[in-house]
Design an enzyme around this catalytic site. Structure first.
Site, PDB file in Angstrom:
ATOM      1  N   ALA A  50      12.198  14.364  12.618  1.00 19.16           N
ATOM      2  CA  ALA A  50      12.432  15.124  13.786  1.00 19.16           C
ATOM      3  C   ALA A  50      11.786  16.277  14.160  1.00 19.16           C
ATOM      4  CB  ALA A  50      13.983  15.562  13.760  1.00 19.16           C
ATOM      5  N   ASP A  53       8.285  15.283  15.032  1.00 22.58           N
ATOM      6  CA  ASP A  53       8.051  14.781  16.567  1.00 22.58           C
ATOM      7  C   ASP A  53       8.276  15.944  17.438  1.00 22.58           C
ATOM      8  OD1 ASP A  53       7.675  12.147  15.516  1.00 22.58           O
ATOM      9  OD2 ASP A  53       9.801  11.726  15.710  1.00 22.58           O
ATOM     10  N   GLU A 133     -12.802 -23.833  10.679  1.00 23.92           N
ATOM     11  CA  GLU A 133     -12.866 -22.774  11.469  1.00 23.92           C
ATOM     12  C   GLU A 133     -13.355 -21.476  10.900  1.00 23.92           C
ATOM     13  OE1 GLU A 133      -9.256 -21.459  13.351  1.00 23.92           O
ATOM     14  OE2 GLU A 133      -8.603 -23.091  11.936  1.00 23.92           O
ATOM     15  N   LYS A 135     -13.075 -18.133   9.298  1.00 27.04           N
ATOM     16  CA  LYS A 135     -12.007 -17.074   9.112  1.00 27.04           C
ATOM     17  C   LYS A 135     -12.449 -15.598   9.436  1.00 27.04           C
ATOM     18  CE  LYS A 135      -8.686 -15.998   5.372  1.00 27.04           C
ATOM     19  NZ  LYS A 135      -8.653 -14.612   5.629  1.00 27.04           N
ATOM     20  N   ASP A 137     -12.203 -11.689  10.101  1.00 27.58           N
ATOM     21  CA  ASP A 137     -11.960 -10.719   9.360  1.00 27.58           C
ATOM     22  C   ASP A 137     -11.333  -9.602  10.024  1.00 27.58           C
ATOM     23  OD1 ASP A 137     -11.303  -9.155   6.966  1.00 27.58           O
ATOM     24  OD2 ASP A 137     -13.369  -8.672   6.814  1.00 27.58           O
ATOM     25  N   GLU A 191      -6.050 -13.791  15.520  1.00 29.69           N
ATOM     26  CA  GLU A 191      -6.577 -12.536  14.799  1.00 29.69           C
ATOM     27  C   GLU A 191      -7.226 -11.466  15.786  1.00 29.69           C
ATOM     28  OE1 GLU A 191      -6.459 -12.883  11.643  1.00 29.69           O
ATOM     29  OE2 GLU A 191      -7.628 -11.579  10.438  1.00 29.69           O
ATOM     30  N   TYR A 243      -5.530 -18.942  16.849  1.00 29.53           N
ATOM     31  CA  TYR A 243      -5.779 -20.078  15.944  1.00 29.53           C
ATOM     32  C   TYR A 243      -4.555 -20.734  15.393  1.00 29.53           C
ATOM     33  CZ  TYR A 243      -5.104 -16.650  12.409  1.00 29.53           C
ATOM     34  OH  TYR A 243      -4.477 -15.299  11.559  1.00 29.53           O
ATOM     35  N   LYS A 331     -13.776 -19.006   0.792  1.00 30.24           N
ATOM     36  CA  LYS A 331     -14.118 -17.670   1.010  1.00 30.24           C
ATOM     37  C   LYS A 331     -15.512 -17.546   0.705  1.00 30.24           C
ATOM     38  CE  LYS A 331     -10.898 -14.841   1.749  1.00 30.24           C
ATOM     39  NZ  LYS A 331     -10.406 -14.106   0.593  1.00 30.24           N
ATOM     40  N   CYS A 435      -0.980   4.261 -29.221  1.00 31.78           N
ATOM     41  CA  CYS A 435      -0.712   4.861 -27.632  1.00 31.78           C
ATOM     42  C   CYS A 435      -1.313   6.153 -27.454  1.00 31.78           C
ATOM     43  CB  CYS A 435       0.737   4.958 -27.425  1.00 31.78           C
ATOM     44  SG  CYS A 435       1.236   5.291 -25.735  1.00 31.78           S
ATOM     45  N   CYS A 438       1.864   8.775 -26.879  1.00 31.62           N
ATOM     46  CA  CYS A 438       2.857   8.883 -27.709  1.00 31.62           C
ATOM     47  C   CYS A 438       2.422   8.792 -29.075  1.00 31.62           C
ATOM     48  CB  CYS A 438       4.147   8.446 -27.446  1.00 31.62           C
ATOM     49  SG  CYS A 438       4.089   6.322 -27.841  1.00 31.62           S
ATOM     50  N   CYS A 453       2.165  -0.514 -26.706  1.00 30.37           N
ATOM     51  CA  CYS A 453       2.798   0.730 -27.325  1.00 30.37           C
ATOM     52  C   CYS A 453       4.055   0.276 -27.921  1.00 30.37           C
ATOM     53  CB  CYS A 453       2.895   1.832 -26.516  1.00 30.37           C
ATOM     54  SG  CYS A 453       4.036   3.058 -26.977  1.00 30.37           S
ATOM     55  N   CYS A 459       8.274   6.865 -25.715  1.00 30.48           N
ATOM     56  CA  CYS A 459       6.998   6.988 -25.261  1.00 30.48           C
ATOM     57  C   CYS A 459       7.190   7.839 -23.742  1.00 30.48           C
ATOM     58  CB  CYS A 459       6.496   5.787 -25.189  1.00 30.48           C
ATOM     59  SG  CYS A 459       4.838   6.242 -24.333  1.00 30.48           S
TER      60      CYS A 459
END
Length: 714
Positions: A50, A53, A133, A135, A137, A191, A243, A331, A435, A438, A453, A459
């Site tokens: 608040a 804003d 098609e 892709k 980005d 997209e 798409y 990809k 570890c 510890c 660990c 720990c």
DNA sequence: GTGCCTCGAGTTCC
DNA sequence: CTCGAGGCAC
């Protein structure tokens, strides 16, 4: 903290002198910038929403009255400030899913083969076609039209709930505000992106005006779409490709390709490189063409999407938990960059897992500066993959090495290769066997890839991680008490929070605290009151969340919900697990009878409740809480809900996998063999002994058509 | 025993 | 987002 000594903060704008206004704008710019920084980087807001804003409005009012005093670093031009709070939420009626990935040609052939097998279509049969098609980005957006008018535009969000960015979408040229001859209800998905030319121009403009520049076109598109002030979005050159679609009052067409063409006819931009391909070879050929054209497209793409063209086939294939079976994203190879590995650090996780992290000389990969990369585990550093096969040609990783970095799935930085010719360290990296936090022994169990660990509750690293898990989104989700805050309280000597129960005693202990919370840096009276209120709100907690929050190994969000549903209430669950015997008895058998629970999970669960230290910690927590029973599961309407079904013989209308998936979607459980528990046997031609057995047991036997009629599908 | 599929756990950067 | 592991069907 707000600069409260500045009287302009509270004076009405219309009485300000020019000098006062100039001071006020300077102070506001400083305060709002501090607040943003605290909000984004520290995860610990210094002022509440608040107030924030209010300050922002004040700034705008003063700027409106004294336009010539507007500062170059004006808060009204700041990008991304608290945007997440500013948009209302929109639930997607049909989930916005992500796609599975293919990284090489073999994955594409596998995709085709999987689909043919599922649908029972041979390679010779040419009825199976795909669309391919580029892709894009960018940022996914769902546009809902009612009677041709754009009603809402929503971002993807987590797939189920997105943000309402309608005002911003209305400023995008490619997005029609009205469409003619459309179905009464139409949700168009696509997209939002920015072209290379527009991106370069925008960054140049930002630089000239001292604004924030963007790392890449996708960030620019995302940042522009999520502006709270849509006049800013309107000045950003965003574009849109349609798409896909979501809810529809009537179908667009009966194939993917025709549906997209229909969207084009309605006035949407569609990608011109969308093509029908009838074989995996044709898909790969189109992929190669698109890859060759990539540099000249004028916008970023990160691969090619393949979809089964016939919508009837798409419907039959359906969905896996997070991806459709009928589509895949092929990809492009990830971008690579060489840099030096400065150090290998070990982090300790909630379960004690020691995870090595590579500290890198910062390097730009795919438009983002990367300085850390995951090294997974001991074997990974040594050059051994999870399947025992060598990775990176079997090369190990050493401190000081020059390494090649890429971002897996364009997100997680990983190391692809090592240049051993530049190696300076003569000995391989030695993974610690104790570890680092510890000093307890860290051991690797048989067949396990991770070293853990053994310190358990003692720990500190594990304890903090467990607390972080406890307050995480799917667990207690306490507003104002995130990872940063829990870590702060864990280390606080006067108000320590060492285990979950301590969170709920914070308020009482604060009464006697040496320096009361409200008097400390970073806190205030209001924020402390809000925090305690938020904690109190979560004293009432559903059983599934409670169980998940305990951080029991092998018990994630969905398994915790599964167990919670089966036991219904805390008392029942607690009694059962306290008296259970691992590997034996009714309770053990019941646990294993739950579909999705096996011996490993059950053992972990029982041990957590029977380990004295862990149990005591749980009991202290429960004493602070009111655990809610799980609501009775609303049974599916279907007549086969809750029934156990077995399929036998040849199925003519669908494949096995399909029959199973569909039966399960109606709430039935599918089993492989007929027993006394079986309710329905669906017998195709050639059914043998199973049918005979079913008759002996008095199990209902149906043929395929009768079954389809029963579940009410055409 | 093998091969899905899903879930759990850990990770990065914005 | 990815890898590994658990669970289950074949």
């Amino acid at each position: 903290m707000p600069n409260l000594q500045n009287t302009a903060y509270d004076s009405p704008v219309d009485v300000l002198t020019e000098d006062q206004a100039r001071d006020a704008l300077a102070a506001l710019a400083q305060d709002l910038s501090d607040a943003n920084k605290a909000y984004h980087t520290d995860d610990a807001p210094k002022i509440d929403d608040a107030t924030y804003d209010h300050l922002k409005r004040k700034n705008a009012e003063i700027e409106a009255r004294f336009p010539h005093l507007k500062r170059a670093d004006s808060p009204s031009d700041q990008v991304g400030a608290r945007a997440a709070d500013g948009f209302s939420k929109v639930a997607h009626e049909i989930k916005m899913l992500s796609l599975g990935n293919a990284f090489d040609d073999a994955d594409v052939f596998d995709f085709d083969e999987r689909i043919r097998k599922y649908l029972n279509i041979t390679t010779a049969d040419e009825t199976l076609a795909y669309t391919a098609e580029p892709k894009i980005d960018g940022v996914s957006l769902a546009l809902t039209y009612k009677n041709g008018a754009l009603i809402t535009a929503a971002t993807r969000g987590d797939g189920e709930i997105g943000e309402n960015v309608t005002a911003n979408a209305l400023t995008i040229q490619d997005i029609p505000q009205h469409i003619e001859n459309a179905p009464e209800l139409l949700e168009v998905r696509g997209e939002v992106y920015m072209s290379h030319a527009d991106f370069a121009a925008l960054n140049a403009r930002q630089e000239a005006t001292g604004g924030k520049t963007f790392a890449n076109p996708r960030n620019a598109a995302a940042g522009s779409l999520r502006q709270l002030d849509s006049t800013i979005t309107s000045e950003r050159p965003l574009r849109f490709f349609a798409y896909a679609w979501g809810v529809l009052s009537s179908p667009l067409a009966d194939t993917q390709f025709a549906s997209i063409e229909r969207l084009a006819a309605l006035g949407f931009a569609i990608n011109p490189l969308t093509k029908i391909c009838k074989s995996p070879e044709a898909l790969i050929a189109h992929y190669t063409d698109i890859a060759a054209a990539r540099a000249d497209l004028g916008y970023d793409i990160d691969g090619v999407v393949y979809k089964v063209d016939a919508l009837a086939y798409q419907r039959r294939l359906g969905f896996r938990s997070t991806t459709p079976r009928w589509a895949i994203a092929h990809k492009f190879p990830a971008e690579l960059a060489w840099t030096r590995l400065n150090a290998i650090d070990i982090q300790v996780g909630r379960t004690g897992a020691l995870s090595p992290v590579a500290r890198l000389q910062p390097v730009t990969v795919g438009g983002v500066v990367v300085s850390n990369a995951t090294l997974h585990n001991e074997d990974y550093i040594a050059g051994i993959g999870g399947d025992g096969q060598p990775i990176r040609d079997g090369q190990d990783i050493r401190c000081g090495d020059m390494v090649q970095v890429y971002r897996a799935g364009d997100v997680i930085p990983k190391i692809a290769a090592v240049d051993i010719s530049k190696r300076t360290q003569s000995k391989p990296y030695v993974f610690p066997d104790h570890c680092p936090e510890c000093a307890s022994p860290a051991i690797r169990e048989d067949g396990d890839a991770v070293r853990r660990c053994t310190g358990g509750l003692i720990c500190p690293a594990q304890a903090v991680e467990r607390l972080k898990h406890f307050v995480s989104r799917a667990a207690f989700d306490i507003e104002g008490l995130g990872a940063k805050q829990v870590a702060y309280f864990f280390d606080d000597d006067t108000l320590p929070v060492k285990e979950p129960a301590d969170i709920f005693t914070l308020k009482d202990r604060d009464e006697t605290g040496f320096t009361k919370l409200e008097n400390r840096d970073g806190f205030g009276k209001t924020s402390v009151k809000k925090l305690f209120q938020a904690i109190d709100e979560k004293r009432t907690i559903p059983l599934n969340r409670l169980l998940f929050s305990l951080g029991i190994r092998h018990l994630g969000e969905s398994s915790a919900a599964l167990i919670a549903r089966h036991y219904g209430g805390w008392a029942t669950l607690e009694r059962a697990l306290t008296t259970a015997t691992i590997g034996d008895g009714d309770i053990w058998d019941y646990l294993l009878s739950i579909d999705g629970v096996g011996a490993v999970m059950a053992t972990s669960l029982v041990m957590a409740f029977q380990n004295p230290a862990e149990r005591a910690s749980i009991d202290r927590l429960i004493a602070q809480l009111d655990v809610q029973d799980m609501p009775q599961v609303a049974l599916s309407q279907s007549p086969v809900a809750g029934k156990t079904v077995v399929f036998t013989g040849t199925l003519e209308k669908m494949t096995r996998a399909e029959a199973k998936a569909r039966a399960e979607s109606h709430g039935a459980k599918v089993s492989g063999s007929v027993s006394a528990k079986t309710d329905i046997l669906v017998a195709g031609p050639g059914a043998g002994s199973k049918a005979t057995k079913a008759e002996t047991l008095g199990v209902t036997v149906l043929d395929e058509d009768a079954w389809i009629a029963l579940i009410g599908e055409a």
